[in-house]
Design a protein around this motif. Structure first.
Motif, PDB file in Angstrom:
ATOM      1  N   ALA A 112       0.829  -1.204   0.000  1.00  0.00           N
ATOM      2  CA  ALA A 112       0.000   0.000   0.000  1.00  0.00           C
ATOM      3  C   ALA A 112       0.869   1.262   0.000  1.00  0.00           C
ATOM      4  N   ARG A 144      -7.397  -6.938   1.416  1.00  0.00           N
ATOM      5  CA  ARG A 144      -8.100  -5.839   0.747  1.00  0.00           C
ATOM      6  C   ARG A 144      -8.542  -4.795   1.764  1.00  0.00           C
ATOM      7  N   GLU A 145      -9.088  -5.241   2.902  1.00  0.00           N
ATOM      8  CA  GLU A 145      -9.511  -4.317   3.948  1.00  0.00           C
ATOM      9  C   GLU A 145      -8.332  -3.485   4.449  1.00  0.00           C
ATOM     10  N   LEU A 148      -7.390  -0.860   1.869  1.00  0.00           N
ATOM     11  CA  LEU A 148      -8.353   0.247   1.911  1.00  0.00           C
ATOM     12  C   LEU A 148      -8.080   1.152   3.101  1.00  0.00           C
ATOM     13  N   GLN A 149      -7.769   0.550   4.246  1.00  0.00           N
ATOM     14  CA  GLN A 149      -7.472   1.334   5.446  1.00  0.00           C
ATOM     15  C   GLN A 149      -6.230   2.198   5.262  1.00  0.00           C
ATOM     16  N   VAL A 152      -5.635   2.980  -0.212  1.00  0.00           N
ATOM     17  CA  VAL A 152      -5.703   2.511  -1.604  1.00  0.00           C
ATOM     18  C   VAL A 152      -7.174   2.416  -1.991  1.00  0.00           C
ATOM     19  N   PRO A 153      -7.613   3.083  -3.045  1.00  0.00           N
ATOM     20  CA  PRO A 153      -9.031   3.030  -3.433  1.00  0.00           C
ATOM     21  C   PRO A 153      -9.418   1.654  -3.960  1.00  0.00           C
ATOM     22  N   ALA A 154     -10.685   1.294  -3.761  1.00  0.00           N
ATOM     23  CA  ALA A 154     -11.172  -0.010  -4.198  1.00  0.00           C
ATOM     24  C   ALA A 154     -11.000  -0.202  -5.701  1.00  0.00           C
ATOM     25  N   THR A 155     -11.089   0.883  -6.455  1.00  0.00           N
ATOM     26  CA  THR A 155     -10.978   0.784  -7.918  1.00  0.00           C
ATOM     27  C   THR A 155      -9.580   0.390  -8.372  1.00  0.00           C
ATOM     28  N   ILE A 157      -7.731  -1.916  -6.765  1.00  0.00           N
ATOM     29  CA  ILE A 157      -7.414  -3.234  -6.218  1.00  0.00           C
ATOM     30  C   ILE A 157      -8.050  -4.339  -7.052  1.00  0.00           C
TER      31      ILE A 157
END
Length: 252
Positions: A112, A144-145, A148-149, A152-155, A157
């Motif tokens: 990340a 993934r969680e 995101l924390q 890093v944007p979901a788009t 990943i």
């Protein structure tokens, strides 16, 4: 060895002295040593097991696995894809109690952080778990969680949940849409795993950029000289890595 392992600091061994493996080895070695001279043949394998079960031996084998290039080597190259292989997780009684193990936590955080240096890159999390119930993507969901924390944007990943080992990670990612042999791959994994992982990805990509999580200073303590079940597991992991490297080299 690294400078942080040069000087031993004598600390209380604490619960290490009650480790079942240490107790069993001590009793076995004592009984064999006190037996008749002709019955002392098991002493050598017992002493060998004791050595293999020390933290000092595990760390020595780990040191032989670590690539000699610095963690920042090839940092001038811009990765188009940043790959973070799963290292597993610790399963709780319920899914909400599951946590990433230390290796996976270090990898995803480092991935990340590196992604923030190259926000145009695609972050790919790879490696499903094999459980008695079959394939599971729980570790990937936790990774993934964590990504995101860390912003890093979901788009950005992508989850690759079809591979189960290092070789398959590279094969599956090479087959993903938008990925070609010339795609610049940034590879984030543990230092002791980088040699095998980089070799596997180099079979499918012309440019593989290694990135190692920062290593925390570790001081050699008296516990590292005592056999323990935890150290034996670490030794097993490191020796397994060398077997994997040899296996891959043979094209198996």
């Amino acid at each position: 060895m690294h400078n942080d392992t040069v000087n031993a600091v004598l600390l209380s061994p604490g619960k290490t002295l009650t480790d079942p493996l240490l107790v069993l080895l001590a009793i076995s070695i004592l009984l064999v040593a006190l037996s008749g001279r002709k019955r002392r043949r098991p002493l050598i394998p017992l002493l060998l097991l004791a050595i293999l079960s020390t933290g000092l031996f595990a760390r020595a084998v780990e040191w032989t696995l670590i690539p000699r290039q610095p963690p920042t080597a090839n940092r001038q190259l811009t990765p188009q894809v940043i790959v973070v292989p799963s290292g597993g997780s610790l399963q709780g009684a319920m899914p909400e109690l599951d946590i990433l193990n230390e290796s996976t936590q270090e990898r995803i955080v480092a991935g990340a952080v590196w992604w923030h240096e190259h926000p145009a890159a695609r972050l790919i999390l790879t490696g499903a778990d094999q459980t008695p119930r079959g394939s599971s993507s729980r570790t990937l969901a936790l990774m993934r969680e964590t990504a995101l924390q860390h912003g890093v944007p979901a788009t950005a990943i992508t989850i690759e949940a079809q591979s189960f080992n290092t070789r398959e990670h590279a094969q599956r990612i090479a087959a993903l849409p938008g990925i070609t042999r010339t795609t610049r791959i940034g590879l984030v994994t543990s230092a002791w795993h980088m040699r095998r992982a980089q070799g596997a990805f180099a079979r499918h990509f012309t440019t593989v950029i290694p990135f190692l999580p920062p290593r925390r200073p570790r001081t050699l303590v008296i516990n590292d000289f005592l056999p323990s079940s935890a150290a034996l597991r670490a030794t097993t992991t490191m020796l397994h890595e060398w077997v994997g490297i040899a296996w891959y080299a043979l094209g198996r």
